[in-house]
Design a protein around this motif. Structure first.
Motif, PDB file in Angstrom:
ATOM      1  N   MET A   1      16.296 -41.137 -13.512  1.00 56.42           N
ATOM      2  CA  MET A   1      15.882 -40.009 -14.326  1.00 56.42           C
ATOM      3  C   MET A   1      14.381 -39.742 -14.173  1.00 56.42           C
ATOM      4  O   MET A   1      13.968 -38.605 -14.090  1.00 56.42           O
ATOM      5  N   GLU A   2      13.558 -40.781 -14.150  1.00 57.85           N
ATOM      6  CA  GLU A   2      12.113 -40.595 -14.067  1.00 57.85           C
ATOM      7  C   GLU A   2      11.702 -39.861 -12.801  1.00 57.85           C
ATOM      8  O   GLU A   2      10.706 -39.150 -12.799  1.00 57.85           O
ATOM      9  N   ASP A   3      12.450 -40.012 -11.723  1.00 54.05           N
ATOM     10  CA  ASP A   3      12.113 -39.348 -10.472  1.00 54.05           C
ATOM     11  C   ASP A   3      12.176 -37.832 -10.586  1.00 54.05           C
ATOM     12  O   ASP A   3      11.539 -37.124  -9.817  1.00 54.05           O
ATOM     13  N   SER A   4      12.943 -37.312 -11.538  1.00 55.32           N
ATOM     14  CA  SER A   4      13.096 -35.869 -11.679  1.00 55.32           C
ATOM     15  C   SER A   4      12.019 -35.239 -12.566  1.00 55.32           C
ATOM     16  O   SER A   4      11.865 -34.024 -12.580  1.00 55.32           O
ATOM     17  N   TYR A   5      11.251 -36.035 -13.310  1.00 58.00           N
ATOM     18  CA  TYR A   5      10.234 -35.481 -14.203  1.00 58.00           C
ATOM     19  C   TYR A   5       9.217 -34.595 -13.486  1.00 58.00           C
ATOM     20  O   TYR A   5       8.937 -33.485 -13.943  1.00 58.00           O
ATOM     21  N   GLU A   7       9.474 -32.878 -10.712  1.00 54.11           N
ATOM     22  CA  GLU A   7      10.131 -31.646 -10.258  1.00 54.11           C
ATOM     23  C   GLU A   7      10.395 -30.705 -11.429  1.00 54.11           C
ATOM     24  O   GLU A   7      10.141 -29.497 -11.339  1.00 54.11           O
ATOM     25  N   LEU A   8      10.889 -31.236 -12.540  1.00 54.22           N
ATOM     26  CA  LEU A   8      11.153 -30.412 -13.723  1.00 54.22           C
ATOM     27  C   LEU A   8       9.848 -29.852 -14.298  1.00 54.22           C
ATOM     28  O   LEU A   8       9.800 -28.704 -14.736  1.00 54.22           O
ATOM     29  N   THR A   9       8.799 -30.656 -14.292  1.00 50.56           N
ATOM     30  CA  THR A   9       7.503 -30.202 -14.793  1.00 50.56           C
ATOM     31  C   THR A   9       6.967 -29.066 -13.937  1.00 50.56           C
ATOM     32  O   THR A   9       6.478 -28.057 -14.468  1.00 50.56           O
ATOM     33  N   GLU A  11       8.707 -27.004 -12.068  1.00 55.99           N
ATOM     34  CA  GLU A  11       9.557 -25.828 -12.272  1.00 55.99           C
ATOM     35  C   GLU A  11       9.180 -25.125 -13.577  1.00 55.99           C
ATOM     36  O   GLU A  11       9.014 -23.909 -13.612  1.00 55.99           O
ATOM     37  N   ALA A  41      15.521 -26.932 -15.009  1.00 56.13           N
ATOM     38  CA  ALA A  41      16.734 -27.471 -14.387  1.00 56.13           C
ATOM     39  C   ALA A  41      17.634 -26.343 -13.888  1.00 56.13           C
ATOM     40  O   ALA A  41      18.855 -26.409 -13.989  1.00 56.13           O
TER      41      ALA A  41
END
Length: 67
Positions: A1-5, A7-9, A11, A41
């Motif tokens: 989950m932490e790896d996606s932070y 990218e989401l930030t 976006e 997302a």
């Protein structure tokens, strides 16, 4: 989950827009005009500043209604 932070930030920050209503704005309940828009997302969000403040935890509903 932490790896996606990151990218989401990215976006969120790159798609966030704020377009405040003029002081004399009267909202039409059938056609609300959002003040805040962003993608997160892959999903598009549109809301008022009040809704954004409550959803992000800046204010609770009671505090947001008192302003």
């Amino acid at each position: 989950m932490e790896d996606s932070y990151p990218e989401l930030t990215y976006e969120f920050c790159s798609t966030f827009t704020y377009a405040p209503h003029p002081a004399d704005y009267v909202e039409d309940p059938l056609f609300p005009v959002p003040e805040v828009t962003f993608r997160l997302a892959g999903q598009q969000f549109e809301m008022s500043v009040r809704e954004f403040a409550v959803h992000t935890g800046c204010y609770d509903v009671g505090q947001a209604d008192s302003y």
